[in-house]
Design a protein around this motif. Sequence first.
Motif, mmCIF file in Angstrom:
data_model
loop_
_atom_site.group_PDB
_atom_site.id
_atom_site.type_symbol
_atom_site.label_atom_id
_atom_site.label_comp_id
_atom_site.label_asym_id
_atom_site.label_seq_id
_atom_site.Cartn_x
_atom_site.Cartn_y
_atom_site.Cartn_z
ATOM 1 N N VAL A 1 62.944 52.885 41.134
ATOM 2 C CA VAL A 1 61.969 52.791 40.051
ATOM 3 C C VAL A 1 61.548 54.207 39.685
ATOM 4 O O VAL A 1 61.011 54.938 40.521
ATOM 5 N N ALA A 2 61.797 54.606 38.454
ATOM 6 C CA ALA A 2 61.520 55.979 38.024
ATOM 7 C C ALA A 2 60.491 55.990 36.899
ATOM 8 O O ALA A 2 60.471 55.089 36.047
ATOM 9 N N ASP A 3 59.647 57.032 36.885
ATOM 10 C CA ASP A 3 58.684 57.180 35.797
ATOM 11 C C ASP A 3 59.241 58.149 34.750
ATOM 12 O O ASP A 3 60.386 58.607 34.851
ATOM 13 N N GLU A 4 58.429 58.466 33.756
ATOM 14 C CA GLU A 4 58.912 59.300 32.656
ATOM 15 C C GLU A 4 59.167 60.747 33.082
ATOM 16 O O GLU A 4 59.843 61.489 32.367
ATOM 17 N N ASP A 5 58.639 61.132 34.244
ATOM 18 C CA ASP A 5 58.895 62.479 34.764
ATOM 19 C C ASP A 5 60.113 62.506 35.681
ATOM 20 O O ASP A 5 60.452 63.562 36.231
ATOM 21 N N GLY A 6 60.741 61.331 35.873
ATOM 22 C CA GLY A 6 61.910 61.269 36.725
ATOM 23 C C GLY A 6 61.600 61.164 38.208
ATOM 24 O O GLY A 6 62.496 61.283 39.042
ATOM 25 N N ARG A 7 60.326 60.947 38.537
ATOM 26 C CA ARG A 7 59.949 60.809 39.946
ATOM 27 C C ARG A 7 60.032 59.337 40.347
ATOM 28 O O ARG A 7 59.716 58.442 39.562
ATOM 29 N N PHE A 8 60.451 59.100 41.591
ATOM 30 C CA PHE A 8 60.731 57.750 42.061
ATOM 31 C C PHE A 8 59.523 57.134 42.753
ATOM 32 O O PHE A 8 58.820 57.807 43.521
ATOM 33 N N ALA A 9 59.301 55.844 42.492
ATOM 34 C CA ALA A 9 58.205 55.121 43.137
ATOM 35 C C ALA A 9 58.448 55.055 44.637
ATOM 36 O O ALA A 9 59.540 54.738 45.098
ATOM 37 N N SER A 10 57.396 55.350 45.405
ATOM 38 C CA SER A 10 57.523 55.410 46.858
ATOM 39 C C SER A 10 56.140 55.227 47.461
ATOM 40 O O SER A 10 55.178 54.916 46.756
ATOM 41 N N GLY A 11 56.057 55.427 48.784
ATOM 42 C CA GLY A 11 54.771 55.355 49.456
ATOM 43 C C GLY A 11 54.173 56.719 49.700
ATOM 44 O O GLY A 11 53.194 56.850 50.432
ATOM 45 N N LYS A 12 54.750 57.767 49.073
ATOM 46 C CA LYS A 12 54.283 59.123 49.325
ATOM 47 C C LYS A 12 54.430 59.959 48.070
ATOM 48 O O LYS A 12 55.171 59.597 47.144
ATOM 49 N N ASN A 13 53.731 61.084 48.040
ATOM 50 C CA ASN A 13 53.841 62.045 46.941
ATOM 51 C C ASN A 13 54.603 63.278 47.419
ATOM 52 O O ASN A 13 54.194 63.931 48.385
ATOM 53 N N THR A 14 55.713 63.563 46.741
ATOM 54 C CA THR A 14 56.486 64.774 47.016
ATOM 55 C C THR A 14 57.039 65.257 45.683
ATOM 56 O O THR A 14 56.720 64.714 44.624
#
Length: 230
Positions: free
Chosen positions: A39-52
């Motif tokens: 699952v990706a957002d408009e910034d290309g970052r993937f949905a997860s349980g953490k922020n990196t």
Amino acid sequence: MSFTLTSIRRYPVKAMGGEALTEVQLDARGLTGDRGFAVADEDGRFASGKNTRRFRRRDAVFEYSASTTADGSVQVQRGDHGLWLVGDDELDADLTERMGASVRIIPEGDVSLQDGGQVSIIGTASLAWCAEHFGIDADPRRLRVNLVVETDEPFIEETWLGGTITVGDTRLELVERIERCRTVDVAQDGTAAEGRLLKPLTKARDMSLAVYADVVEPGVIRVGDRVSRG
């Protein structure tokens, strides 16, 4: 000395719940179809349980599970609220609503969706040790591992690092311990995540539990296969 492969689990969509298998093909990437989508957002970052740099914390992703149909398609379910095929606009709309941001499911591209090694492995004795010493529910689904091997010595899988193991007619190279994150304490993949795991694991084992392996010789693995060194 040999051991037995007791379970196989695949995660078709990264961070979502997975599916239990009795057999699976291992290819040069790992379990065929494992973490093939995210699952990706408009910034290309993937949905997860953490922020990196690569991931954005979106715990709503754990409400969903993914499985593979007979024709090889991937379907996603959110409890009793819906069942969709990956690629369905209604699925992306439901994910967007639940996550409060514009997201969609995308296939793996040039950037691997694997966190580290291609296949993750844990021994049953390691899980039993954690249950006894930490007083937790040591369900392997909390760790999102691919393979569970029946063992009689806690953390023996870590002694395989730097070498290879055979599983059925495949061979894997053990590459590193897996450092855990807060995801192990999040209810997911059918588990309630009873008892905190990350804090005592950090103190006792440098946050590490389970190991990564890369595929050296592809082939089919099956529950019940013998697992041996070399």
